[in-house]
Scaffold this motif. Structure first.
Motif, mmCIF file in Angstrom:
data_model
loop_
_atom_site.group_PDB
_atom_site.id
_atom_site.type_symbol
_atom_site.label_atom_id
_atom_site.label_comp_id
_atom_site.label_asym_id
_atom_site.label_seq_id
_atom_site.Cartn_x
_atom_site.Cartn_y
_atom_site.Cartn_z
ATOM 1 N N ALA A 1 51.523 -14.022 66.809
ATOM 2 C CA ALA A 1 51.626 -12.718 66.151
ATOM 3 C C ALA A 1 51.864 -12.890 64.657
ATOM 4 C CB ALA A 1 52.752 -11.896 66.784
ATOM 5 N N LEU A 2 52.740 -13.833 64.300
ATOM 6 C CA LEU A 2 52.997 -14.113 62.889
ATOM 7 C C LEU A 2 51.759 -14.687 62.214
ATOM 8 C CD1 LEU A 2 56.571 -15.654 63.222
ATOM 9 C CD2 LEU A 2 55.972 -13.344 62.482
ATOM 10 N N PHE A 3 50.997 -15.463 62.981
ATOM 11 C CA PHE A 3 49.764 -16.025 62.448
ATOM 12 C C PHE A 3 48.763 -14.922 62.113
ATOM 13 C CE2 PHE A 3 45.444 -17.724 63.356
ATOM 14 C CZ PHE A 3 45.361 -18.614 62.295
ATOM 15 N N CYS A 4 48.810 -13.815 62.856
ATOM 16 C CA CYS A 4 47.901 -12.698 62.597
ATOM 17 C C CYS A 4 48.123 -12.126 61.203
ATOM 18 C CB CYS A 4 48.078 -11.603 63.654
ATOM 19 S SG CYS A 4 47.401 -12.044 65.271
ATOM 20 N N CYS B 1 50.139 -7.505 66.995
ATOM 21 C CA CYS B 1 49.200 -8.417 66.327
ATOM 22 C C CYS B 1 48.285 -7.662 65.362
ATOM 23 C CB CYS B 1 48.371 -9.170 67.368
ATOM 24 S SG CYS B 1 49.316 -10.340 68.377
ATOM 25 N N ILE B 2 47.795 -6.508 65.799
ATOM 26 C CA ILE B 2 46.907 -5.709 64.944
ATOM 27 C C ILE B 2 47.651 -5.204 63.709
ATOM 28 C CG2 ILE B 2 45.596 -3.545 64.801
ATOM 29 C CD1 ILE B 2 44.892 -3.922 67.770
ATOM 30 N N SER B 3 48.868 -4.726 63.897
ATOM 31 C CA SER B 3 49.632 -4.195 62.764
ATOM 32 C C SER B 3 49.989 -5.296 61.773
ATOM 33 C CB SER B 3 50.899 -3.486 63.256
ATOM 34 O OG SER B 3 51.724 -4.370 63.989
ATOM 35 N N LEU B 4 50.302 -6.493 62.271
ATOM 36 C CA LEU B 4 50.589 -7.613 61.370
ATOM 37 C C LEU B 4 49.326 -8.066 60.640
ATOM 38 C CD1 LEU B 4 53.143 -9.707 63.457
ATOM 39 C CD2 LEU B 4 53.571 -8.526 61.298
#
Length: 386
Positions: A51-54, A103-106
């Motif tokens: 998720a952080l990678f996104c 993931c999308i928001s990040l």
């Protein structure tokens, strides 16, 4: 310190460095709530790592588009609109109801992070050229200061609000209002296009001298990204701090020491040289990791501070060395080293997530210690020789 005096005495320069601070105020606020988001969505370490990678992926995805936007509307306008939209976008990850939405928001946050980051750095570059001043390093010091402000204020407010939404809305409002008071100083600045005869790709025969610098940059920026996203989780899960208010303490101290190092680093570098300051910085960072791994709250927080001080000026010095590489234009060598370094920033948090998921979070910090020691050895033998 001369650049710091310049910034504090001139609203024109302060207006743009405040964008640097604003960017990291929001990031520092988000970092505090990563453990909460992880628990709310019941994610394991590899999932939160992806998720952080996104976020980083969104930044990387949008980088090729940024020059088109800045050319169309100007770097000043892109900077202002970028920081405002970036601040609002950070509401998304904190209210995301599912992992996919997180993931999308990040990813969206990463897009506007890329726009703001490139635009604000270009504004500083144009100011430096037009005004014949030098304050880029100090501007990045204000970036670190912003992270400290976000984490420090957030550590207090996190215990006041029941929902992170209220906290992030307050910080978003603060960032937008303060930038509204300052944006006119840089709003109409446009990039001066310089016609260059060198439109070729980086010559392969000249690539070899830059590989070492690129690897060091990748390690250092990987460390920065890892600590930014995993320090609060480390304090929560490994050190097991007694209060959520203390979870952001490691990142706060890390950011403060990064700020101090960047404000004073230029003077130290002038006395001992770029190679020595890189070696010293890597050594300090390695020592800091030893303290972090001791697990006591005081020792761990002290360790994060030592790491921040050690890492603070390494990237500027690596870019300075790259810019003096013989046989290649400084713009190309610096772009190569910073680009490779950014790869480290992208994958660092992800690698930590997978190591943590496969072994333990503490083992992921052992990994960071290991690659920092490797970077220290390479700096000792290669940079001195160079």
């Amino acid at each position: 310190m001369k650049s710091l005096q310049l910034i504090l005495s001139n609203k024109r320069y302060f207006s743009i460095v405040w964008v640097f601070s604003s960017l990291n105020i929001m990031i520092g606020t988000w970092v505090l709530y990563i453990p909460q988001v992880k628990n709310k969505l019941q994610l394991d370490d590899s999932q939160i790592g992806f998720a952080l990678f996104c976020l980083a992926l969104g930044l990387l995805f949008f980088i090729p588009v940024v020059p088109l936007i800045t050319k169309k509307i100007g770097i000043g306008k892109a900077t202002f609109f970028g920081i405002c939209i970036f601040s609002v976008a950070f509401i998304g990850p904190l209210i995301a109801p599912t992992y996919v939405m997180l993931c999308i928001s990040l990813f969206l946050v990463g897009i506007f992070s890329g726009l703001t980051d490139i635009a604000m750095n270009t504004v500083v570059s144009e100011m430096e050229k037009s005004d014949e001043v030098n304050f880029m390093s100090a501007a990045h010091g204000f970036f670190s200061l912003g992270g400290a402000i976000g984490a420090l204020v957030g550590s207090v407010l996190i215990g006041v609000f029941d929902s992170p939404l209220y906290h992030v809305v307050i910080m978003t409002t603060f960032v937008i209002i303060t930038n509204l008071l300052l944006f006119r100083q840089y709003f109409n600045i446009r990039e001066v296009e310089e016609v260059s005869e060198e439109k070729q790709k980086l010559p392969m025969k000249l690539l070899k001298p830059l590989i070492i610098l690129g690897f060091l940059a990748m390690v250092i920026m990987g460390n920065e990204g890892a600590i930014e996203h995993w320090s609060s989780i480390y304090l929560t899960e490994v050190v097991q701090v007694s209060s959520e208010n203390l979870a952001g303490l490691g990142f706060t101290v890390f950011s403060i020491m990064m700020t101090i190092g960047r404000f004073f680093g230029d003077g130290i570098s002038a006395k001992i040289g770029s190679a020595k300051i890189v070696i010293l910085g890597c050594t300090l960072a390695a020592i800091g990791y030893v303290f972090v791994l001791l697990n006591g709250l005081i020792l761990t927080v002290l360790g994060f501070g030592i790491i921040g001080l050690g890492l603070s000026v390494i990237i500027p010095e690596l870019l300075r060395i790259a810019g003096t590489t013989k046989g290649i234009a400084a713009s190309k060598s610096i772009s190569f080293v910073s680009g490779v370094g950014f790869v480290g920033f992208l994958v660092g948090p992800v690698i930590l997530g997978y190591i943590s998921d496969s072994f333990s979070l503490k083992m992921s910090y052992v990994f960071l210690l290991g690659i920092t020691l490797l970077a220290t050895c390479i700096a000792v033998f290669k940079l001195k020789a160079k």
